[in-house]
Design a protein around this motif. Structure first.
Motif, PDB file in Angstrom:
ATOM      1  N   GLY A   1      43.745  48.246  37.082  1.00  0.00           N
ATOM      2  CA  GLY A   1      44.352  47.025  37.840  1.00  0.00           C
ATOM      3  C   GLY A   1      45.292  46.286  37.331  1.00  0.00           C
ATOM      4  N   VAL A   2      45.370  46.067  35.945  1.00  0.00           N
ATOM      5  CA  VAL A   2      46.562  45.289  35.379  1.00  0.00           C
ATOM      6  C   VAL A   2      47.920  46.183  35.615  1.00  0.00           C
ATOM      7  CG1 VAL A   2      47.361  44.287  33.263  1.00  0.00           C
ATOM      8  CG2 VAL A   2      45.123  44.067  33.652  1.00  0.00           C
TER       9      VAL A   2
ATOM     10  N   TRP B   1      42.000  41.515  38.294  1.00  0.00           N
ATOM     11  CA  TRP B   1      42.807  40.817  39.323  1.00  0.00           C
ATOM     12  C   TRP B   1      42.900  39.258  38.667  1.00  0.00           C
ATOM     13  CZ3 TRP B   1      41.147  36.119  41.688  1.00  0.00           C
ATOM     14  CH2 TRP B   1      41.637  35.629  42.663  1.00  0.00           C
ATOM     15  N   TYR B   2      41.891  38.869  38.031  1.00  0.00           N
ATOM     16  CA  TYR B   2      42.018  37.564  37.318  1.00  0.00           C
ATOM     17  C   TYR B   2      43.115  37.437  36.135  1.00  0.00           C
ATOM     18  CZ  TYR B   2      40.793  33.785  34.054  1.00  0.00           C
ATOM     19  OH  TYR B   2      40.711  32.676  33.302  1.00  0.00           O
ATOM     20  N   VAL B   3      43.007  38.416  35.208  1.00  0.00           N
ATOM     21  CA  VAL B   3      43.689  38.476  34.356  1.00  0.00           C
ATOM     22  C   VAL B   3      45.328  38.794  34.774  1.00  0.00           C
ATOM     23  CG1 VAL B   3      44.666  39.954  32.349  1.00  0.00           C
ATOM     24  CG2 VAL B   3      42.145  39.560  32.876  1.00  0.00           C
ATOM     25  N   SER B   4      45.602  39.492  35.917  1.00  0.00           N
ATOM     26  CA  SER B   4      46.918  39.674  36.415  1.00  0.00           C
ATOM     27  C   SER B   4      47.241  38.340  37.187  1.00  0.00           C
ATOM     28  CB  SER B   4      46.691  40.415  37.743  1.00  0.00           C
ATOM     29  OG  SER B   4      46.415  41.830  37.309  1.00  0.00           O
ATOM     30  N   GLY B   5      46.390  37.515  37.417  1.00  0.00           N
ATOM     31  CA  GLY B   5      46.788  35.939  37.846  1.00  0.00           C
ATOM     32  C   GLY B   5      47.432  35.390  36.583  1.00  0.00           C
ATOM     33  N   VAL B   6      46.819  35.473  35.559  1.00  0.00           N
ATOM     34  CA  VAL B   6      46.976  34.704  34.302  1.00  0.00           C
ATOM     35  C   VAL B   6      48.383  35.113  33.790  1.00  0.00           C
ATOM     36  CG1 VAL B   6      46.594  34.390  31.863  1.00  0.00           C
ATOM     37  CG2 VAL B   6      44.544  34.301  33.598  1.00  0.00           C
ATOM     38  N   TRP B   7      48.475  36.453  33.818  1.00  0.00           N
ATOM     39  CA  TRP B   7      49.739  37.093  33.632  1.00  0.00           C
ATOM     40  C   TRP B   7      51.111  36.424  34.404  1.00  0.00           C
ATOM     41  CZ3 TRP B   7      53.133  39.249  30.285  1.00  0.00           C
ATOM     42  CH2 TRP B   7      54.413  39.750  30.523  1.00  0.00           C
TER      43      TRP B   7
ATOM     44  N   GLN C   1      53.457  32.917  34.407  1.00  0.00           N
ATOM     45  CA  GLN C   1      54.902  32.684  33.457  1.00  0.00           C
ATOM     46  C   GLN C   1      56.064  32.933  34.487  1.00  0.00           C
ATOM     47  OE1 GLN C   1      56.045  36.081  30.849  1.00  0.00           O
ATOM     48  NE2 GLN C   1      54.403  36.923  31.527  1.00  0.00           N
ATOM     49  N   PHE C   2      55.807  33.357  35.712  1.00  0.00           N
ATOM     50  CA  PHE C   2      56.880  33.643  36.482  1.00  0.00           C
ATOM     51  C   PHE C   2      56.816  32.694  37.645  1.00  0.00           C
ATOM     52  CE2 PHE C   2      55.677  37.600  34.864  1.00  0.00           C
ATOM     53  CZ  PHE C   2      56.733  38.104  34.219  1.00  0.00           C
ATOM     54  N   ALA C   3      58.027  32.108  37.931  1.00  0.00           N
ATOM     55  CA  ALA C   3      58.163  31.046  39.041  1.00  0.00           C
ATOM     56  C   ALA C   3      57.982  31.636  40.330  1.00  0.00           C
ATOM     57  CB  ALA C   3      59.347  30.242  38.880  1.00  0.00           C
ATOM     58  N   ASP C   4      57.188  31.100  41.159  1.00  0.00           N
ATOM     59  CA  ASP C   4      57.312  31.589  42.607  1.00  0.00           C
ATOM     60  C   ASP C   4      56.810  33.052  42.862  1.00  0.00           C
ATOM     61  OD1 ASP C   4      58.435  29.295  43.319  1.00  0.00           O
ATOM     62  OD2 ASP C   4      60.560  30.230  43.080  1.00  0.00           O
ATOM     63  N   SER C   5      55.932  33.586  41.752  1.00  0.00           N
ATOM     64  CA  SER C   5      55.515  34.992  41.841  1.00  0.00           C
ATOM     65  C   SER C   5      54.128  34.912  42.602  1.00  0.00           C
ATOM     66  CB  SER C   5      55.273  35.733  40.644  1.00  0.00           C
ATOM     67  OG  SER C   5      56.634  35.827  40.119  1.00  0.00           O
ATOM     68  N   THR C   6      53.553  35.788  43.286  1.00  0.00           N
ATOM     69  CA  THR C   6      52.155  35.604  43.782  1.00  0.00           C
ATOM     70  C   THR C   6      51.768  37.204  43.318  1.00  0.00           C
ATOM     71  OG1 THR C   6      53.082  36.868  45.735  1.00  0.00           O
ATOM     72  CG2 THR C   6      52.942  34.348  45.808  1.00  0.00           C
ATOM     73  N   LEU C   7      50.335  37.153  43.354  1.00  0.00           N
ATOM     74  CA  LEU C   7      49.558  38.518  43.206  1.00  0.00           C
ATOM     75  C   LEU C   7      50.129  39.520  44.009  1.00  0.00           C
ATOM     76  CD1 LEU C   7      45.970  37.241  41.914  1.00  0.00           C
ATOM     77  CD2 LEU C   7      47.522  39.005  40.492  1.00  0.00           C
ATOM     78  N   PRO C   8      49.749  40.690  43.803  1.00  0.00           N
ATOM     79  CA  PRO C   8      49.764  41.851  44.867  1.00  0.00           C
ATOM     80  C   PRO C   8      48.854  41.553  45.694  1.00  0.00           C
ATOM     81  CG  PRO C   8      50.082  42.825  42.598  1.00  0.00           C
ATOM     82  CD  PRO C   8      49.778  41.423  42.175  1.00  0.00           C
ATOM     83  N   SER C   9      48.810  42.150  47.003  1.00  0.00           N
ATOM     84  CA  SER C   9      47.901  41.873  47.886  1.00  0.00           C
ATOM     85  C   SER C   9      46.490  42.485  47.459  1.00  0.00           C
ATOM     86  CB  SER C   9      48.118  42.752  49.177  1.00  0.00           C
ATOM     87  OG  SER C   9      47.323  42.931  50.101  1.00  0.00           O
ATOM     88  N   PRO C  10      45.273  41.781  47.862  1.00  0.00           N
ATOM     89  CA  PRO C  10      44.087  42.553  47.278  1.00  0.00           C
ATOM     90  C   PRO C  10      43.732  43.753  47.890  1.00  0.00           C
ATOM     91  CG  PRO C  10      43.847  39.883  48.103  1.00  0.00           C
ATOM     92  CD  PRO C  10      45.214  40.635  48.400  1.00  0.00           C
ATOM     93  N   VAL C  11      44.508  44.280  48.828  1.00  0.00           N
ATOM     94  CA  VAL C  11      44.378  45.435  49.232  1.00  0.00           C
ATOM     95  C   VAL C  11      44.536  46.357  48.272  1.00  0.00           C
ATOM     96  CG1 VAL C  11      45.194  47.074  51.155  1.00  0.00           C
ATOM     97  CG2 VAL C  11      44.809  44.810  51.673  1.00  0.00           C
ATOM     98  N   TRP C  12      45.670  46.333  47.550  1.00  0.00           N
ATOM     99  CA  TRP C  12      45.905  47.083  46.373  1.00  0.00           C
ATOM    100  C   TRP C  12      44.782  47.466  45.351  1.00  0.00           C
ATOM    101  CZ3 TRP C  12      49.754  50.368  46.942  1.00  0.00           C
ATOM    102  CH2 TRP C  12      51.090  49.975  47.641  1.00  0.00           C
TER     103      TRP C  12
ATOM    104  N   LEU D   1      42.545  50.769  44.792  1.00  0.00           N
ATOM    105  CA  LEU D   1      42.566  51.099  43.466  1.00  0.00           C
ATOM    106  C   LEU D   1      41.055  51.527  43.169  1.00  0.00           C
ATOM    107  CD1 LEU D   1      43.675  51.463  40.526  1.00  0.00           C
ATOM    108  CD2 LEU D   1      43.152  49.387  39.979  1.00  0.00           C
ATOM    109  N   ALA D   2      40.203  50.676  43.289  1.00  0.00           N
ATOM    110  CA  ALA D   2      38.802  50.781  43.310  1.00  0.00           C
ATOM    111  C   ALA D   2      38.297  51.894  44.065  1.00  0.00           C
ATOM    112  CB  ALA D   2      37.857  49.614  43.605  1.00  0.00           C
ATOM    113  N   VAL D   3      38.579  52.208  45.179  1.00  0.00           N
ATOM    114  CA  VAL D   3      38.063  53.079  46.094  1.00  0.00           C
ATOM    115  C   VAL D   3      38.834  54.419  45.721  1.00  0.00           C
ATOM    116  CG1 VAL D   3      38.513  54.297  48.389  1.00  0.00           C
ATOM    117  CG2 VAL D   3      37.838  51.771  47.997  1.00  0.00           C
TER     118      VAL D   3
END
Length: 775
Positions: free
Chosen positions: A426-427, A720-726, A729-740, A744-746
């Motif tokens: 996931g990371v 997903w949580y750790v990715s948000g923490v990472w 540090q980037f301005a205007d960055s958002t997490l990839p869509s939860p669909v990804w 991945l899990a499926v």
């Protein structure tokens, strides 16, 4: 010795399972040791100086309406060193000035010198920071064009020749003379340097001498009389500064403080965040590796139980059995250590590039406790946990079949491994997406096939003439000049509101006519500048100044003399914001002023193929202007360099993901093999009673899915949580869509089921008579 003999015999008989254990331990140790050592290395930043806790850096930040800026500025004003030393002599032993943001190209003859990390400093720099001078007098740094080299850099440049007295060129404009040698600076510092040039060189020939109100480019360092002086100085420093300069600007206040040198690296939340995530990755693969070893050991219970019973019948107690298993674990761990060393030697260059540190610096005597503790922990956990289980096998099992399958242990260990692999994958999804986003997101102009080079020379060359010579080359599509690279820190001035309150810095630079069109800026409103003194501004300026639809025709608060004008520039157009400071910082306010002064940077749009034509361009300017320093680099390469830490982190996650995936794969294969072997009679009886192969495979797959589904959900959620923490540090960055993450899990669950089916295919289709008659 008898225990060692029995251990060796057991290892030879179980070559297949021992290979799985060995590979698992090797991969876990290799990645775990590297990541843990990297963390320890970065936690030791600046500790190599003499009494580093006595050295402090002056920093400042703006307090606006009682609210402080989140980040401090580590560069301040030149007079602060002498003035604060004068004001606080009871706390300060010495003070020094240095500048490291300007990195000139250096040459010997026409050969460009690589890896020149330049620091401009005054005569008290070495004394203040705590570096030993091996040769020379530091007072030479009061003289322009003097330079001190680190010991290794002097040897690299001049070999066995005497370095003192040798000269080399700075940007082919100034010849500097080596006046001394100082001790090498390791890589674990926020201020790396191997070349110290006298500060007067920078001030007399490049930027000018700073004051309390201009050129806040200096790193001001103090050597304090004791570590306790830090708190005392912070209590008095603001009033001390106010004795020499005004700290208020409207309702804003410049707040000053000092920070001990060893605390600088960890004062950045981004660095702390990165170390935490590296620790989580290291722990994940290390723990999964141990659990895989334990799983392989537990899987062998039914096969080895009778042998343990025989040993107990011959007088061995639980301690002896535990000792045999510890010997077995010790031999495998020792073999895995050797394998790790071999892998480090073979892939040394790749590892050093990934970690951005030499292995010799990573594994110093001071840091060897990290790999030693890692190995010891691995040995104890991997040895004691299954060893105690073997030691508790009853002696009576020699007379009957040992039926304790330890299914709860196996499922628990498999559960942990599934959590680990889904978390790291996931990371990995996030890091791949983030790096791709950073490299492809719009920066306000078209970077494709665009290269930039800065001309520096003592010759009286015509800027327009050089531009025309470049334009005539058949591989050049277009060329235009400006002050410096678009992806850099521009000249700055302050934007203020009607009441005169400071709002934010305005980053501006000069550009030639047709420059915006050449680099591919996007015009939003107005027109391109046609006359000297006309300017383009980014959307952020309009928003900050609250000009709305009245931006055109406004005057920019820029000192006209700085840009070679008679009056302040006038806004004639609005463009999409240029992301000059990258995506680690918030969008800046930018302006581009049409002027024919100070345009020494050349932006060249090349034709395909880019790499080949870039080489041809650099060869052309080298031959046409041998006395000038002009080398082109593409904006894509600049972006790659700016985000090199993200690239290395992505590669670290890649390697960790591959290793942990391989470990879990082997653990799952071992588990399925053990389960199909253990349940072969049950499967045969089911087939005799009419069960078909698909139902048998479904039975085994559902058995695994009961463990995998919950583990994969937990691991993916944590990722997903750790990715948000990472991404913080980037301005205007958002997490990839939860669909990804869902995909991945499926995908991981599907892969697990497919692997179970493949490994159980033979037993599900085997003639049941074969299994029953072997009973």
């Amino acid at each position: 010795m008898r225990q060692l003999y029995y251990t060796v015999q057991i290892l030879l008989r179980g070559r297949g399972s021992n290979f799985i254990k060995l590979v698992s331990l090797t991969l876990g140790l290799l990645i775990g040791i590297l990541l843990f050592s990297q963390i320890a290395y970065e936690l030791s930043y600046e500790n190599f100086y003499k009494d580093p806790e006595n050295v402090a850096l002056l920093r400042c930040r703006r307090v606006k309406d009682g609210i402080s800026d989140k980040d401090y500025d580590d560069s301040t004003f030149r007079p602060a060193a002498a003035d604060l030393w004068e004001a606080l002599p009871d706390l300060i032993e010495s003070a020094s000035l240095s500048v490291n943001f300007y990195q000139p190209d250096c040459y010997i003859d026409d050969k460009k010198l690589e890896d020149m990390q330049v620091m401009f400093a005054d005569t008290l720099f070495f004394q203040t920071i705590g570096l030993e001078i091996l040769r020379g007098d530091p007072h030479e740094l009061a003289t322009p064009l003097s330079v001190f080299l680190s010991q290794s850099k002097a040897r690299e440049l001049f070999g066995d020749e005497e370095p003192v007295g040798k000269t080399f060129s700075m940007s082919k404009m100034l010849d500097v003379t080596v006046r001394g040698i100082y001790q090498d600076v390791p890589g674990n510092t926020v201020y790396p340097h191997n070349t110290v040039i006298s500060l007067p060189t920078l001030e007399e020939y490049i930027y000018g001498r700073g004051t309390w109100k201009s050129n806040d480019i200096y790193n001001v360092l103090f050597r304090l009389k004791s570590p306790e002086s830090v708190e005392a100085m912070n209590n008095r420093i603001q009033k001390a500064v106010e004795r020499y300069t005004e700290t208020k600007e409207g309702t804003d206040v410049m707040e000053f403080s000092i920070l001990p040198l060893p605390d600088i690296y960890l004062s950045s939340p981004d660095n702390v965040r990165r170390l935490v995530i590296l620790g989580v990755l290291g722990f994940s693969i290390f723990f999964v590796s141990i659990m895989n070893y334990v799983l392989a050991a537990v899987a062998s219970f039914s096969r080895r139980a009778k042998a343990v019973g025989v040993h107990k019948c011959c007088g061995a107690d639980g301690t002896h059995v535990l000792g045999m298993f510890m010997w077995e674990t010790g031999i495998l761990v020792a073999t895995s250590i050797i394998a790790c060393l071999v892998l480090m030697y073979i892939f040394r260059e790749g590892i050093e590039d990934m970690l951005h540190v030499h292995l010799a610096e990573l594994f110093t005597w001071q840091n060897l406790w990290v790999p030693s503790l890692t190995v010891l922990l691995l040995f104890l956990v991997a040895g004691v946990l299954p060893g105690r289980m073997f030691a508790n096998i009853p002696v009576t099992q020699i007379f009957r079949r040992y039926t304790d399958s330890k299914r709860s242990w196996k499922r628990g260990l498999l559960f942990v491994q599934f959590i680990g692999v889904s978390f790291i994958l996931g990371v990995l999804v996030t890091t791949i997406w983030q790096y791709h986003d950073l490299m492809t997101r719009s920066v306000g102009f078209r970077t494709e096939r665009l290269a930039v080079g800065q001309l520096r020379t003592t010759e009286n060359l015509s800027g327009q003439g050089v531009e025309d010579d470049i334009r005539r080359q058949p591989y050049v599509e277009s060329v235009a000049r400006n002050s410096n690279s678009l992806l850099s820190h521009y000249s700055t001035t302050g934007l203020t509101d009607i009441q005169g309150n400071f709002l934010c810095p305005l980053h501006f630079q000069n550009v030639a006519k047709d420059f915006p069109q050449t680099v591919g800026m996007q015009l939003v409103e107005g027109a391109w500048p046609e006359h000297i003194g006309e300017a383009l501004i980014g959307r952020k300026v309009v928003e900050t100044m609250k000009w709305g639809d009245k931006a055109l025709g406004q005057r920019l608060p820029v000192n006209a003399q700085w840009v070679g004008l008679d009056s302040q520039p006038t806004v004639v157009g609005i463009v999409e914001d240029v992301r000059n400071m990258g995506f680690f910082m918030e969008q800046t306010c930018t302006a581009f002023i049409l002027s024919d002064k100070r345009n020494g940077s050349y932006n060249v749009r090349l034709k395909e193929p880019v790499d080949e034509n870039l080489a041809r361009l650099n060869e052309f300017v080298k031959e046409a202007y041998p006395k000038a320093a002009l080398e082109f680099i593409t904006y894509m390469d600049i972006q790659r360099e700016n985000y090199s830490n993200v690239y290395r982190f992505r590669n670290t996650v890649w390697i960790t993901s591959l290793c942990i995936f391989f470990i879990v794969l082997m653990g799952l294969i071992g588990y399925v093999n053990d389960e199909t072997q253990r349940r072969s009679k049950e499967i045969a009886i089911r087939k005799v009673n009419g069960a078909e192969a698909p139902s048998i495979l479904s039975l085994l797959a559902m058995d695994i899915l009961k463990v995998a589904i919950g583990a994969v959900i937990l691991g993916t959620g944590f990722a997903w949580y750790v990715s948000g923490v990472w991404l913080e540090q980037f301005a205007d960055s958002t997490l990839p869509s939860p669909v990804w993450f869902v995909l991945l899990a499926v995908g991981l669950l599907v892969l697990i089921v497919l692997l179970v089916i493949l490994k159980a295919w033979r037993i599900a289709n085997e003639n049941p008579v074969q299994s029953i008659k072997s009973e």
